[in-house]
Enzyme design. Structure first.
Site, PDB file in Angstrom:
ATOM      1  N   GLU A 109       0.848  -1.211   0.000  1.00 49.76           N
ATOM      2  CA  GLU A 109       0.000   0.000   0.000  1.00 49.76           C
ATOM      3  C   GLU A 109       0.876   1.250   0.000  1.00 49.76           C
ATOM      4  O   GLU A 109       0.604   2.221  -0.715  1.00 49.76           O
ATOM      5  CB  GLU A 109      -0.935  -0.023   1.215  1.00 49.76           C
ATOM      6  CG  GLU A 109      -2.009  -1.101   1.062  1.00 49.76           C
ATOM      7  CD  GLU A 109      -2.827  -1.331   2.320  1.00 49.76           C
ATOM      8  OE1 GLU A 109      -2.225  -1.532   3.390  1.00 49.76           O
ATOM      9  OE2 GLU A 109      -4.067  -1.300   2.219  1.00 49.76           O
ATOM     10  N   GLU A 129      -3.282  -9.906   3.578  1.00 52.45           N
ATOM     11  CA  GLU A 129      -4.041  -9.661   4.816  1.00 52.45           C
ATOM     12  C   GLU A 129      -5.080 -10.737   5.109  1.00 52.45           C
ATOM     13  O   GLU A 129      -5.336 -11.059   6.267  1.00 52.45           O
ATOM     14  CB  GLU A 129      -4.731  -8.294   4.756  1.00 52.45           C
ATOM     15  CG  GLU A 129      -3.785  -7.101   4.939  1.00 52.45           C
ATOM     16  CD  GLU A 129      -3.205  -6.590   3.633  1.00 52.45           C
ATOM     17  OE1 GLU A 129      -3.213  -7.341   2.628  1.00 52.45           O
ATOM     18  OE2 GLU A 129      -2.746  -5.442   3.613  1.00 52.45           O
TER      19      GLU A 129
END
Ligand code: 3HC
Ligand code: NAI
Length: 715
Positions: A109, A129
Site C-alpha cells: 500500500e 491480509e
C-alpha cells in the site's frame, strides 16, 4: 531523525531508508518518520526526486501485526496509514519506491502511494491480509485495481498470494525491473522521471472497467472464495472492498474499505489467524535449545521402507534437492515403491504442479537400494518400515552398524516408544522421531519426537531441516500417539459413540465439516483405513482401563472386512472413483448392535456432535500440555491445523476453547463426564484454568521457559 527512517542525499536525489528490523514493519513511529522525511525532501530545493527503500533483507513487509491485538483490546489507539499515503501521493517531488524482498500488506500500500515503483525481479508483492483474517486497510483495495485491473486485484486481495515483481511488471504494478544494485538503479530512474508528470494512483481510473464486465469477475471470485476459503469472512470482505473501488469515488471507496477492515479486525477469525501467524513462528523456539546450537550437516539421506510413507518421505527430500537412498527388503517391494513415486510425480506433471524437467531431476536424486552398503555416507536416515517394535529394533541395530558416527537415526513410527528404539543402538543420542503425516509429500506437519536421550544438536537439526523440507516442525514428547494421534483417539471415539447413540453417519461428518474441518471424522477413518486403528486397538487392548466405555462400531465393521476406501466399503460405500454414498446397511447394522448393547437411541443435534468431538480433543490436549508432551498450547494448535485439517480461522482446538471460554468448555466436559463416564474425566489443567478464569494462551505466557522445562523434563 529517529533510527527507523534515515534520509541521505545522492546529489539531487534523496534516499529515504526504512530501517526497522527484521522486516521493516510499519510499527508506531515509522509512518511518522516517513511523513517527516517527505516534508524534508519537499523543503530542500536541491532535491529533485526521492527514492524510498528498505534497509536489510526487505522493503516493508506490512503493518506491525503485533499492534492489531493491542488495538482490539483497547491497549493502543486505532491507527491508519491513509493520511500518510495521501501525503506521499501529494508530494511536490516525485517519489520512487524501490522494492526488494517483500512488499506485503501495508508495504505494498505504501509502494502504491509512490509515483513510481521499481523492483528487483525476484522481489514479491502482495496483499496477504486475508491470511490474518483482515483485508488491506490503507487503500490497498482501492489503489491496486487502479494499477493492475479489477480481476487481478480481486485475486490478490481475496486469495492473498504473493506475485513476483517480474510478473507484476507487465500488470502495471512495477514500472521498471532492476537487475543488479537496486539503489543505484532506482537513483538513475528517479533522475529520468524527475521532470516528468507525477502520476497519482488514486486519480487513475482507466483500469477500473465497466459494471457489466466486473459483475462476472466478482461473482466468480465469490464462488471461488466459498469453495477454496470455506467459512472465512475476510476473502468476501476483500471482494466487497474491491467492488467498492469500481462503484464509488476513491474517498468513498476508502471509507467502505475502512468499515470492512474494522469488522474483520475485531472478528474472532482475525484474532485466531493472528494467533496462528505468531504460533507458527513460536513453535520453532525450544526453551533449552538455544538458537546457536550447532547444526549437523544433512546433505545426503537414506529412507528405509519404500511403502506409503517411505516413498512420500523420499520425495520430500528429493523435492528439497537432497539426494536420498531408498531401501526395501526385496526387488518387488522396491519396484512397487519406486513405481508409486513415479506415478505420483507423473500426476503432478499432469496437474501442472511440476515440470517434467523438475521431476526428472528429482527422480535422479532417489537411488533405490537393497543393502545398507552405501549407508556409511549418509548424514541422516528416516526409518519407515512396518509398525512393530521388534522389527524397528532390528532395523535400528542394523543402522547402528551401517551408519557413520554423527548421523541422525530417525523413526517415522506413529505409536512406538522412541527411547526403546534408541536403546537398540549404541548411540541413543542420535535417535529421534520424525513423524510425517500422510501423504508425506503433501501434508505440512512434521512432529519431531524427543526421546529422553535425543541430543540437542539432533533436535535443532531436525527443526531446521523441517523448514528446508517445506514443513512445519513441532517438537513433541514421547508418549503413545505423540500429540496429534493421541488427541485424535478421543475425537474419533466420540464420533463412533454418537453413531452408536443414534446419530446418522452423515450427520456426524456434516456437523464437523460445517464446523470447518476439512473432513468429518468417520470419512477420515475410511480414507486412512479403519483396519489401521483396529489393529492398534487389538495390540493395545491390555492397556484399556476396565469399566471405561469403548466404542465397538468400527471393530465390528472391520470384522466384516469393511476397512474403508481400500475395500470400497467402510462407514460409507465407495464407487470406482472413490465417491462416497450413504450405506443403509451400515445404519441398520449399527442400530442392531446398539440395541444388543442396550444403548438408548435418541435425536442428537449438530451442536452436541461438535461439542462432543471438539471438547474431547481439548480435554486430551490439556492433559498432554500438563504432562509436558507438548511445550505450549499453541504447539497443539499448530499440529492440528497442519496435520488434521482443523480450520485455521478457529486458531486450533486450544485457541478455539479459549474463544468459547474455558469455563463453558469445562462445564460441558463435566456434563459429559456425568452422562458418559470416566472417559470424560476433566483434565486437571482444564479445571484449574477454568476455575481461575484463565485461558490456555495465558498459561503459555505465564509459565515461561522454566515452567516449560520442568514439565518437559518430567515427561
Ligand atoms: N509485523 C510484525 N512482525 C512481523 C511481521 C509483521 N508484519 N512480519 C514478520 N514479523 C516478525 C515475525 O514474527 C518474526 O519474528 P520472530 O523472529 O520474533 O519470530 C520475524 O519478523 C521474522 O519473520 P519470519 O520468521 O516470518 O521471516 P521470513 O523471512 O521467513 O518471512 C515475511 C518474512 C515473508 C515478511 C513473513 O514474515 C511474512 O509473511 N510476514 C507477514 C506479512 C504480512 O502479513 N503483512 C501484512 C500485515 S497486515 C497489514 O499490513 C495491514 C495493512 O493493510 C494496513
Ligand atoms: P507400508 O506397509 O506402506 O510400508 C512399509 C514398507 O517397509 C514396505 O515397503 C516393506 O516392504 C518395508 N519394509 C519392511 N521391513 C523392512 C526392512 N527390514 N527393511 C526395509 N524395508 C522394510 O507402511 P507405511 O504406512 O508406509 O508405514 C510405515 C511407518 O510409518 C510405520 O511405522 C507407520 O506407523 C508410520 N506411519 C504411517 C502413516 C500412514 O498413514 N500410513 C502415517 C504416519 C506414520
Amino acid at each position: 531523525m529517529n533510527d527507523f527512517v534515515k534520509i541521505s542525499k545522492d546529489n539531487d536525489v534523496a534516499v529515504i531508508t526504512i530501517d526497522n528490523p527484521p522486516v521493516n514493519a510499519l510499527s508506531p513511529g515509522v509512518p511518522e518518520r516517513i511523513w517527516a522525511a517527505i516534508d524534508e525532501v519537499n523543503a530542500d530545493h536541491a532535491i529533485r526526486a526521492a527514492v524510498v527503500i528498505g534497509a536489510g533483507r526487505t522493503f516493508v513487509a506490512g503493518a506491525d501485526i503485533k499492534e492489531f491485538g493491542k488495538m482490539t483490546s483497547g491497549a493502543s489507539p486505532r491507527r491508519t496509514l491513509l493520511p500518510l499515503l495521501l501525503h506521499i501521493e501529494d508530494s511536490g517531488k516525485p517519489v520512487v519506491m524501490a522494492i526488494h524482498g517483500t512488499a506485503f500488506g501495508g508495504g505494498l500500500e505504501l509502494a502504491m502511494a509512490g509515483h513510481y515503483r521499481v523492483a528487483a525481479p525476484t522481489a514479491q508483492v502482495g496483499q496477504p491480509e486475508v491470511k490474518l483474517g483482515i483485508i488491506p486497510g490503507a487503500g490497498g483495495t482501492q489503489r491496486l485495481p487502479r494499477l493492475v485491473g479489477v480481476a487481478k486485484a480481486v485475486e490478490m486481495c481475496a486469495e492473498g498470494k504473493p506475485v513476483l515483481a517480474r510478473d507484476a511488471a507487465p500488470l502495471g504494478l512495477i514500472d521498471r525491473l532492476i537487475e543488479g544494485d537496486l539503489l543505484s538503479g532506482a537513483g538513475a530512474f528517479a533522475r529520468e522521471i524527475a521532470d516528468k508528470p507525477m502520476p497519482k494512483t488514486r486519480e487513475r481510473t482507466e483500469k477500473l472497467g465497466t459494471i457489466a464486465d466486473n459483475g462476472a469477475i466478482f461473482s466468480a471470485a465469490r464462488d471461488a472464495a466459498h469453495k477454496k476459503q470455506r467459512g472465512m469472512k475476510a476473502p468476501l470482505a476483500a471482494i466487497e472492498a474491491v467492488e467498492a473501488a469500481t462503484r464509488l469515488s476513491f474517498e468513498a471507496g476508502c471509507e467502505a474499505e475502512r468499515e470492512l477492515f474494522t469488522d474483520c479486525l475485531f472478528s474472532d477469525q482475525s484474532k485466531a489467524l493472528i494467533h496462528v501467524f505468531f504460533g507458527e513462528r513460536e513453535v520453532g523456539k525450544i526453551p533449552d535449545i538455544p538458537k546457536d546450537t550447532p547444526l549437523m550437516p544433512v546433505n545426503r539421506v537414506a529412507v528405509v521402507g519404500s511403502g506409503t510413507m517411505g516413498g512420500g518421505i523420499a520425495m520430500v527430500f528429493a523435492n528439497a534437492g537432497i539426494p536420498v537412498l531408498l531401501k526395501d527388503v526385496d526387488q518387488p517391494a522396491l519396484d512397487l515403491g519406486m513405481g508409486k513415486i513415479r506415478k505420483n510425480y507423473a500426476s503432478s506433471v499432469q496437474r501442472g504442479r511440476f515440470t517434467q524437467e523438475f521431476v526428472d531431476e528429482r527422480l535422479w536424486l532417489i537411488t533405490p537400494v537393497l543393502t545398507y552398503d552405501a549407508f556409511s555416507d549418509v548424514d541422516m536416515v528416516v526409518e519407515a518400515v512396518f509398525e512393530g517394535m521388534a522389527l524397528k529394533k532390528s532395523v535400528f541395530a542394523d543402522l547402528d552398524r551401517a551408519c557413520k558416527r554423527g548421523a541422525i537415526l530417525a523413526s517415522n513410527t506413529s505409536t512406538l516408544n522412541i527411547d526403546e528404539i534408541g536403546a537398540a543402538t549404541s548411540r541413543p543420542e542420535a535417535v529421534i522421531g520424525t513423524h510425517f503425516f500422510s501423504p508425506a509429500n503433501v501434508m505440512r506437519l512434521l512432529e519431531i519426537v524427543r526421546g529422553k536421550k535425543s541430543s540437542k544438536e539432533a533436535i535443532a537439526t531436525c527443526m531446521q531441516l523441517s523448514r528446508k523440507l517445506g514443513k512445519i516442525g513441532v517438537l513433541v514428547g514421547n508418549c503413545r500417539g505423540f500429540v496429534g494421534n493421541r488427541m485424535f483417539g478421543p475425537y474419533r471415539r466420540e464420533a463412533q459413540f454418537l453413531v452408536e447413540e443414534g446419530a446418522d453417519v452423515e450427520a456426524v461428518d456434516k456437523a464437523l465439516f460445517d464446523f470447518g474441518n476439512a473432513m468429518g471424522p468417520l470419512a477420515t477413518g475410511d480414507l486412512a483405513g479403519l483396519d489401521v486403528g483396529w489393529r492398534i486397538r487389538q495390540e493395545y487392548r491390555h492397556l484399556e482401563k476396565p469399566g471405561i466405555r469403548q466404542p465397538f462400531a468400527e471393530n465390528r465393521l472391520c470384522e466384516l472386512g469393511r476397512y474403508g476406501q481400500k475395500t470400497m466399503k467402510g462407514w460409507y460405500r465407495y464407487d470406482e472413483n472413490r465417491r462416497a454414498s450413504t450405506d443403509p446397511e451400515v445404519a441398520a447394522l449399527v442400530r442392531k448392535w446398539s440395541a444388543e448393547a442396550g444403548i438408548l437411541q435418541r435425536q442428537i443435534s449438530a451442536a452436541e456432535i461438535v461439542d462432543r468431538c471438539i471438547y474431547a480433543l481439548v480435554n486430551e490436549g490439556a492433559r498432554i500440555l500438563e504432562e509436558g508432551y507438548a511445550l505450549r498450547a499453541v504447539d497443539i494448535d499448530i499440529i492440528y491445523l497442519n496435520g488434521y485439517g482443523f480450520p485455521a480461522y478457529r486458531g486450533g482446538p486450544m485457541w478455539h476453547a479459549d474463544t468459547v471460554g474455558l469455563h463453558n468448555v469445562y462445564q460441558r466436559v463435566c456434563e459429559f463426564h456425568q452422562l458418559h463416564g470416566e472417559a470424560w474425566a476433566p483434565a486437571p489443567l482444564l479445571k484449574r484454568l477454568a476455575e481461575a478464569g484463565k485461558t490456555f494462551a495465558e498459561f503459555d505466557k505465564e509459565q515461561g521457559a522454566a515452567g516449560l522445562l520442568e514439565r518437559t523434563n518430567s515427561a
